[in-house]
Design a protein around this motif. Structure first.
Motif, PDB file in Angstrom:
ATOM      1  N   ARG A   1     -31.241 -61.757 -24.779  1.00  0.00           N
ATOM      2  CA  ARG A   1     -30.667 -60.964 -24.470  1.00  0.00           C
ATOM      3  C   ARG A   1     -31.324 -59.339 -24.519  1.00  0.00           C
ATOM      4  O   ARG A   1     -30.835 -58.444 -23.446  1.00  0.00           O
TER       5      ARG A   1
ATOM      6  N   GLU B   1     -25.675 -70.269 -21.686  1.00  0.00           N
ATOM      7  CA  GLU B   1     -26.828 -70.532 -22.900  1.00  0.00           C
ATOM      8  C   GLU B   1     -26.333 -71.648 -24.369  1.00  0.00           C
ATOM      9  O   GLU B   1     -24.947 -71.649 -24.478  1.00  0.00           O
TER      10      GLU B   1
ATOM     11  N   THR C   1     -32.516 -69.915 -33.191  1.00  0.00           N
ATOM     12  CA  THR C   1     -30.826 -69.756 -32.606  1.00  0.00           C
ATOM     13  C   THR C   1     -30.363 -68.095 -32.361  1.00  0.00           C
ATOM     14  O   THR C   1     -31.168 -67.936 -31.215  1.00  0.00           O
ATOM     15  N   GLU C   2     -30.735 -67.698 -33.261  1.00  0.00           N
ATOM     16  CA  GLU C   2     -30.745 -66.565 -33.321  1.00  0.00           C
ATOM     17  C   GLU C   2     -31.222 -64.786 -32.998  1.00  0.00           C
ATOM     18  O   GLU C   2     -31.541 -64.357 -32.072  1.00  0.00           O
TER      19      GLU C   2
ATOM     20  N   MET D   1     -26.387 -73.001 -27.432  1.00  0.00           N
ATOM     21  CA  MET D   1     -27.403 -72.678 -28.694  1.00  0.00           C
ATOM     22  C   MET D   1     -27.940 -73.465 -29.461  1.00  0.00           C
ATOM     23  O   MET D   1     -27.304 -74.777 -29.398  1.00  0.00           O
TER      24      MET D   1
ATOM     25  N   GLN E   1     -31.957 -73.815 -26.255  1.00  0.00           N
ATOM     26  CA  GLN E   1     -32.780 -73.393 -26.651  1.00  0.00           C
ATOM     27  C   GLN E   1     -33.737 -74.004 -26.944  1.00  0.00           C
ATOM     28  O   GLN E   1     -34.093 -73.831 -28.129  1.00  0.00           O
TER      29      GLN E   1
ATOM     30  N   GLY F   1     -37.878 -66.136 -26.578  1.00  0.00           N
ATOM     31  CA  GLY F   1     -35.686 -66.194 -26.025  1.00  0.00           C
ATOM     32  C   GLY F   1     -36.629 -64.862 -24.584  1.00  0.00           C
ATOM     33  O   GLY F   1     -36.427 -64.759 -23.305  1.00  0.00           O
TER      34      GLY F   1
ATOM     35  N   SER G   1     -21.380 -69.268 -23.803  1.00  0.00           N
ATOM     36  CA  SER G   1     -22.270 -69.687 -24.703  1.00  0.00           C
ATOM     37  C   SER G   1     -21.383 -70.408 -25.731  1.00  0.00           C
ATOM     38  O   SER G   1     -20.863 -70.078 -26.279  1.00  0.00           O
TER      39      SER G   1
ATOM     40  N   ASP H   1     -31.982 -66.077 -29.114  1.00  0.00           N
ATOM     41  CA  ASP H   1     -30.981 -65.752 -28.283  1.00  0.00           C
ATOM     42  C   ASP H   1     -30.637 -63.751 -28.308  1.00  0.00           C
ATOM     43  O   ASP H   1     -30.773 -63.071 -26.870  1.00  0.00           O
ATOM     44  N   ARG H   2     -31.895 -63.312 -29.609  1.00  0.00           N
ATOM     45  CA  ARG H   2     -31.442 -61.942 -28.916  1.00  0.00           C
ATOM     46  C   ARG H   2     -32.709 -61.433 -27.960  1.00  0.00           C
ATOM     47  O   ARG H   2     -32.794 -60.284 -27.337  1.00  0.00           O
TER      48      ARG H   2
END
Ligand code: GZL
Length: 631
Positions: free
Chosen positions: A491, A473, A483-484, A475, A536, A451, A505, A487-488
């Protein structure tokens, strides 16, 4: 002609003598090549640059490297001792290059100062294995080391259990604040302790990480120590100093000591636990065996060498000290027997997944592994059923690529109760209590870094202009670790670059149709005002591109599109000028996974994590690489 050769010979001999003298004076341990300086009879030379030879851990590493290398006739190891100086370590490395090393193993003095030098060696084509202290970035071949935060957390959790509900007083002996591993261990320790109530920490600062400094501070702080239940310190040599001080004060039976390192030498962690002088130690794995194992794979150009291997640490106390000693001293031999593996695969949702499945199936055959794979079509329930069927079947190892991160504790406990180890492949899980050790190791990508890489590409290639670049975004599926974590990571870098923001998103489930649907639904409710799409995975990006074109929006011209996976289809889209950038997520993890399974079944201790090697590609290089893609 003879004259030229003769002159060259003299220069070589003089150079060799100068080099030997320099390395000997500088604390190097030079192992002469028997035939006077040429490499005849030696296939490879491994140069080892050690930060210093003061600390037990570092001496132990050199010894382990030597022990392992001694098993191979045609490998030589040349070690250097930087005596704690980054400037000298840089000089040592140049000497090793001059000596003709084929691979560098380095434990850096100072991660920041050594990063550039390591990159220079790596870029020159000499493989580099970084050990113990990770440099920033990924400009090296492989990193092998412990997770010092986890080591500290394990010590903290152990102390919480030791003190129980009533809590108590803990004296924390601290050493040199410049010590990265000490700082990380203390940070992990405090992060664990703060979760408990009733534990009072008394921090005692020594300024040095030595046995004598620890002895002096315990004696000096005797008023606090007399009232304490436990002393915590983060290295064996400091623990020994504390043990001697408690003996001097007559407090050995009143105050317990918990430490980190857990080395196996006399009067080191494991020995002190055996003697009953240390309540527990958290082992800091050295990694020398792993380093030589991987060095040979690298020198033999074998596929499947990961990017990072994070070694496992264990709590060692009276209850398991013999078991741990037996494990450490056991000679793990792979008897080559057929191993039966049950694999619960997420599904068939993407090209990445299909390539991943193919890699695993092909590698199983190469490693004499009987593979029973169940495809779950992105259903966690189906994965539960598969795992329970593997338990019933009595497989040797269960491997899971979990569709989501949570909800696995019960079925993993069933596998543990059945004595079947579980490896997490491609994606990881979040369990309630890590100390239950419900999973053996994680083998896959660093999704957070993927990411970050996506947003770094945006920052470096899409000008923020008047500072309000809108990002869409797309996802993956809800609750999945990629996914999580993608994204982290995205960001994290986005927060450092205010000229961009994520204005929309939505989830696309990692499928082509999912990506197409996200764009279609946005256009049903909005005028197109998106400058950048971060997808993603490739399948969703390709679906999005299809929908954009159907609405007359030009991909890469009207909107930059960044994706993750870097499949062949993504490269084709970059060559067509539609996809802007593809961040690699390597599905070809079959060889590494099968090696890990065979290592596990031969009794080797499995690392916490094995992280795959990945790059970033865009249209500027797509043509060069498209024919080399393996998936
Ligand atoms: C990542 C993997 C993801 C891919 C998708 O390791 O789990 O799932 O990025 C796949 O393509 O569907």
């Amino acid at each position: 002609m003879t004259k030229v050769i003769k002159t060259k010979w003299h220069i070589l001999c003089v150079l060799a003598m100068v080099l030997i003298m320099a390395m000997t004076i500088g604390g190097c341990h030079f192992i002469p090549i028997s035939d006077g300086g040429s490499k005849k009879g030696v296939a490879s030379i491994i140069g080892v640059s050690q930060a210093n030879m003061r600390e037990e851990w570092r001496v132990a590493l050199i010894n382990e490297l030597r022990e392992e290398t001694a098993k191979y006739e045609d490998i030589r190891i040349v070690t250097t001792d930087a005596t704690g100086s980054a400037a000298k370590q840089i000089q040592d490395i140049d000497n090793l290059i001059g000596f003709g090393m084929d691979l560098l193993i380095i434990s850096p003095c100072d991660e920041k100062m050594m990063g550039d030098k390591i990159k220079e060696v790596y870029d020159s084509g000499i493989p580099v294995i970084v050990m113990d202290r990770a440099v920033e970035g990924f400009d090296y071949t492989l990193y092998i080391g412990p997770d010092n935060e986890v080591i500290g957390q394990q010590a903290g959790s152990y102390i919480i259990d030791l003190l129980g509900e009533k809590g108590g007083d803990v004296v924390v002996l601290q050493g040199n604040p410049a010590s990265v591993q000490g700082t990380e261990r203390l940070s992990g320790f405090k992060s664990a302790i703060e979760k408990a109530s009733g534990i009072n920490l008394h921090e005692v600062y020594m300024g040095a990480e030595s046995k004598d400094a620890a002895y002096d501070m315990v004696i000096t702080a005797r008023k606090i120590v007399e009232e304490a239940d436990i002393i915590f310190t983060y290295s064996d040599n400091m623990a020994l100093g504390a043990c001697d001080a408690l003996r001097e004060l007559g407090l050995e039976s009143k105050v317990m000591i918990v430490d980190c390192d857990g080395f196996k030498g006399a009067d080191e962690g494991i020995d002190l636990v055996s003697q009953g002088r240390l309540k527990a130690t958290v082992s800091c794995p050295i990694g020398g065996k792993e380093a030589i194992d991987y060095a040979l794979s690298i020198l033999n150009n074998e596929s499947g060498v990961p990017k990072q291997v994070i070694l496992r640490s264990n709590i060692i106390d009276k209850g398991n000290v013999e078991e741990n000693l037996n494990r450490i001293n056991a000679d793990t031999v792979d008897d080559g027997r057929k191993i039966k593996v049950g694999y619960s695969q997420v599904g068939q949702e993407s090209n990445w997944r299909l390539a991943n499945t193919k890699s695993i199936e092909e590698s199983a055959k190469d490693f004499n592994i009987e593979l029973h794979m169940e495809i779950a079509d992105q259903s966690q329930e189906k994965q539960f059923e598969a795992i329970r069927s593997f338990i019933k079947e009595g497989v040797d190892v269960i491997v899971v690529s979990p569709v989501v991160e949570t909800g696995w504790d019960e079925v993993l406990r069933e596998a543990k109760a059945a004595g079947i180890p579980v490896i997490m492949s491609d994606r990881n899980v979040l369990v309630e209590n890590r100390e239950e050790n419900l999973t053996t190791t994680y083998l896959g990508a660093d999704f957070v870094e993927e990411g970050r890489r996506a947003m770094r590409w945006v920052r470096d290639n899409v000008d923020a202009g008047d500072g309000d670049k809108h990002i869409m975004e797309i996802m993956g599926n809800v609750g999945a670790s990629p996914t999580e974590e993608r994204d982290r990571g995205f960001r994290e870098i986005l927060a450092e670059n205010p000229g961009y923001d994520i204005t929309y998103s939505a989830y696309g489930d990692f499928t082509f149709d999912g990506g197409r649907k996200v764009v279609r639904e946005y256009l049903e409710n909005n005028e197109w005002d998106i400058d950048i799409i971060f997808s993603q995975n490739d399948d969703m990006a390709l679906g999005a591109i299809e929908e954009l074109k159907a609405h007359g929006i030009k991909p890469d011209d009207d909107v930059k599109i960044i994706s993750v996976d870097a499949t062949t289809e993504a490269f084709e889209a970059m060559v067509r000028g539609e996809l802007s950038c593809a961040v690699e997520c390597n599905p070809i993890i079959g060889p590494q996974l099968m090696k890990a399974i065979r290592d596990l079944c031969s009794g080797k201790q499995m690392p916490f994590r094995i992280i795959t090697d990945e790059k970033v590609y865009d249209q500027s290089v797509a043509e060069d690489y498209i024919r080399k893609r393996l998936y």
